[in-house]
Design a protein around this motif. Sequence first.
Motif, PDB file in Angstrom:
ATOM      1  N   LYS A 102       0.678   0.421  -5.567  1.00 43.66           N
ATOM      2  CA  LYS A 102       0.767  -1.035  -5.526  1.00 43.66           C
ATOM      3  C   LYS A 102       1.925  -1.561  -4.689  1.00 43.66           C
ATOM      4  N   GLY A 103       2.918  -0.780  -4.430  1.00 43.00           N
ATOM      5  CA  GLY A 103       4.040  -1.225  -3.615  1.00 43.00           C
ATOM      6  C   GLY A 103       3.835  -1.011  -2.122  1.00 43.00           C
ATOM      7  N   VAL A 104       2.796  -0.315  -1.722  1.00 39.94           N
ATOM      8  CA  VAL A 104       2.538  -0.020  -0.314  1.00 39.94           C
ATOM      9  C   VAL A 104       1.961  -1.264   0.368  1.00 39.94           C
ATOM     10  N   ALA A 105       2.432  -1.557   1.566  1.00 41.92           N
ATOM     11  CA  ALA A 105       2.069  -2.786   2.274  1.00 41.92           C
ATOM     12  C   ALA A 105       0.571  -2.878   2.572  1.00 41.92           C
ATOM     13  N   TRP A 106      -0.073  -1.774   2.974  1.00 42.08           N
ATOM     14  CA  TRP A 106      -1.490  -1.860   3.329  1.00 42.08           C
ATOM     15  C   TRP A 106      -2.360  -2.176   2.128  1.00 42.08           C
ATOM     16  N   VAL A 107      -1.954  -1.747   0.936  1.00 38.51           N
ATOM     17  CA  VAL A 107      -2.707  -2.058  -0.273  1.00 38.51           C
ATOM     18  C   VAL A 107      -2.607  -3.553  -0.567  1.00 38.51           C
ATOM     19  N   GLN A 108      -1.408  -4.118  -0.444  1.00 37.44           N
ATOM     20  CA  GLN A 108      -1.239  -5.557  -0.640  1.00 37.44           C
ATOM     21  C   GLN A 108      -2.007  -6.339   0.424  1.00 37.44           C
TER      22      GLN A 108
END
Length: 187
Positions: A102-108
């Motif tokens: 959840k902290g990874v930019a592509w997931v956001q």
Amino acid sequence: MNQWKLFLAFFRVGMLGYGGGPSSIPLIHTEVVDKYKWLNKDDFSDVLAIANALPGPIATKLAGYVGWRTGGVVGMLNAIIATTLPTVFLLMLLLSTLNHFKGVAWVQGMSNAVVPVVGVMLATLTWEFIEKSKESLGWKITSLIVVASFILLYFLNVHPAILIGCLVGYAFFSKSKNEKKKKVKAS
């Protein structure tokens, strides 16, 4: 073979309906009206209006009705299972994966990018419904209903089921009134 097509159609909806009911409606429309022609545009609009007024998930209600109409009780169960099965598996898979990353930019970014896509899909379907209404009601009445619906739903927070119920009631009573006038003129 029809049961297999029914399963595949609603399985695709269940797999690709990321974003919930609103994103599933255009997908169901594509499968049911455009691809397999189980319903025409008018029937789909009517079924969608009634399904929106009833409680529960829209994709499941539409799957149940289309399945029943095309394949009886077996078709209904088939379509409902096909719609919900991917959701259950994807929910378990995606939630565990998203929690981990959840902290990874592509997931956001992926989560944020889905919202405008669903908005465009709904806008396209809305425009088709407006054009259909224009053909039967004319631009003045259609525009009045669109503006009034927007005000009631967005600014006054009227529940959609109340609005749909009022419109269905109006349509029913105006049709009955017109039929009575025709009978009086005929006699």
